[in-house]
Design a protein around this motif. Structure first.
Motif, PDB file in Angstrom:
ATOM      1  N   ARG A 297       0.811  -1.221   0.000  1.00  0.00           N
ATOM      2  CA  ARG A 297       0.000   0.000   0.000  1.00  0.00           C
ATOM      3  C   ARG A 297       0.843   1.270   0.000  1.00  0.00           C
ATOM      4  O   ARG A 297       0.420   2.309  -0.484  1.00  0.00           O
ATOM      5  N   GLY A 298       2.025   1.209   0.563  1.00  0.00           N
ATOM      6  CA  GLY A 298       2.846   2.405   0.653  1.00  0.00           C
ATOM      7  C   GLY A 298       2.370   3.336   1.754  1.00  0.00           C
ATOM      8  O   GLY A 298       1.564   2.962   2.618  1.00  0.00           O
ATOM      9  N   ALA A 299       2.828   4.564   1.715  1.00  0.00           N
ATOM     10  CA  ALA A 299       2.538   5.518   2.787  1.00  0.00           C
ATOM     11  C   ALA A 299       1.085   5.964   2.804  1.00  0.00           C
ATOM     12  O   ALA A 299       0.564   6.391   3.834  1.00  0.00           O
ATOM     13  N   GLY A 300       0.407   5.912   1.665  1.00  0.00           N
ATOM     14  CA  GLY A 300      -0.982   6.318   1.626  1.00  0.00           C
ATOM     15  C   GLY A 300      -1.179   7.808   1.827  1.00  0.00           C
ATOM     16  O   GLY A 300      -1.969   8.235   2.667  1.00  0.00           O
ATOM     17  N   VAL A 301      -0.447   8.600   1.074  1.00  0.00           N
ATOM     18  CA  VAL A 301      -0.512  10.060   1.195  1.00  0.00           C
ATOM     19  C   VAL A 301      -0.739  10.678  -0.179  1.00  0.00           C
ATOM     20  O   VAL A 301      -0.472  10.052  -1.201  1.00  0.00           O
ATOM     21  N   PRO A 302      -1.219  11.953  -0.235  1.00  0.00           N
ATOM     22  CA  PRO A 302      -1.452  12.601  -1.527  1.00  0.00           C
ATOM     23  C   PRO A 302      -0.158  13.023  -2.210  1.00  0.00           C
ATOM     24  O   PRO A 302       0.949  12.841  -1.674  1.00  0.00           O
ATOM     25  N   LEU A 303      -0.304  13.620  -3.375  1.00  0.00           N
ATOM     26  CA  LEU A 303       0.818  13.954  -4.249  1.00  0.00           C
ATOM     27  C   LEU A 303       1.956  14.685  -3.551  1.00  0.00           C
ATOM     28  O   LEU A 303       3.116  14.248  -3.607  1.00  0.00           O
ATOM     29  N   LEU A 304       1.672  15.798  -2.898  1.00  0.00           N
ATOM     30  CA  LEU A 304       2.746  16.628  -2.344  1.00  0.00           C
ATOM     31  C   LEU A 304       3.454  15.995  -1.161  1.00  0.00           C
ATOM     32  O   LEU A 304       4.554  16.420  -0.794  1.00  0.00           O
TER      33      LEU A 304
END
Length: 252
Positions: A96-103
């Motif tokens: 899944r990874g960090a699960g954060v938006p683009l920036l």
């Protein structure tokens, strides 16, 4: 016994959806090689191979990092060495990874997620097709690939830029491989799960998922496994398809 005498590889088969696929395929008669970075079950419990053996099935485990070509190559070689052929390749391994938006998405997190979710599917498809082309056509196919994509590769998911992009890549690879190798009697399809109950989801995520799912329950790993079984066995004129298993989420 819809897979009697068949050999299947399931990457990421130690836990979650991959575990359910491996167990169902074994119950249906397949000899299953699980490729994963660990035999530890993330949800807890007995290793998948041990459960399959207890059920009377046939399964082996091999360490495999799907982002490394040498590991994927060795995985297919092992299946052929043990059982003489490869009939089904399930590219399920994902993170899944960090699960954060683009920036907030770092280059390292992007590269890590894409290495597993996109490059891992590319490697799995490529090595499977290489093997299938050395084998005779049996019935309607030389071999079948089932990729596990996601609804998040089809619609935006808040805070899941890298994950969704990787899953979109899996869906595209599925179509391209299906078209390029249809003449060679190779079938390539995908299953796109919606909200499937694995691990330890947080209550807020569950509440939102229930509100978006028309059916009165969320998905279970066995729901995805049943769809994968159909594509790995009965589907003889279905290729390039991304089968939604989402309780109606994408129709809502």
């Amino acid at each position: 016994m819809r897979l009697a005498g068949k050999t299947a590889i399931v990457t990421g088969g130690s836990s979650g959806i991959g575990r359910a696929i491996a167990r169902l395929f074994a119950r249906e008669g397949a000899r299953v090689l699980i490729g994963d970075v660990s035999e530890t079950v993330l949800e807890g419990g007995e290793p998948t191979c041990a459960m399959i053996a207890a059920d009377g099935g046939s399964a082996l485990f091999q360490h495999c990092d799907v982002s490394a070509w040498a590991d994927v190559d060795a995985l297919v070689n092992r299946a052929v060495a043990e059982w003489g052929a490869l009939d089904i390749m399930v590219n399920n391994a994902a993170i899944r990874g960090a699960g954060v938006p683009l920036l907030e998405t770092t280059e390292d997190d992007w590269d890590r997620v894409m290495a597993i979710n996109a490059k891992g599917v590319f490697f799995g498809c490529k090595r499977a097709v290489q093997q299938f082309l050395t084998q005779p056509v049996q019935g309607d196919a030389r071999g079948r690939i089932v990729n596990i994509s996601s609804q998040h590769g089809m619609v935006a998911a808040p805070g899941k830029l890298a994950y969704g992009t990787g899953k979109a890549a899996a869906a595209y690879i599925t179509k391209q491989v299906a078209v390029d190798y249809a003449k060679d009697h190779i079938l390539c399809n995908a299953v796109a799960p919606g909200r499937i109950l694995t691990g330890r989801p947080n209550p807020e995520a569950l509440e939102y998922s229930h509100s978006r799912t028309p059916m009165p329950r969320l998905g279970r790993p066995d729901d995805v496994a049943s769809a994968a079984l159909f594509l790995a066995s009965d589907a003889s004129f279905v290729t390039g398809h991304n089968l939604m298993v989402d309780g109606g989420w994408m129709a809502f």
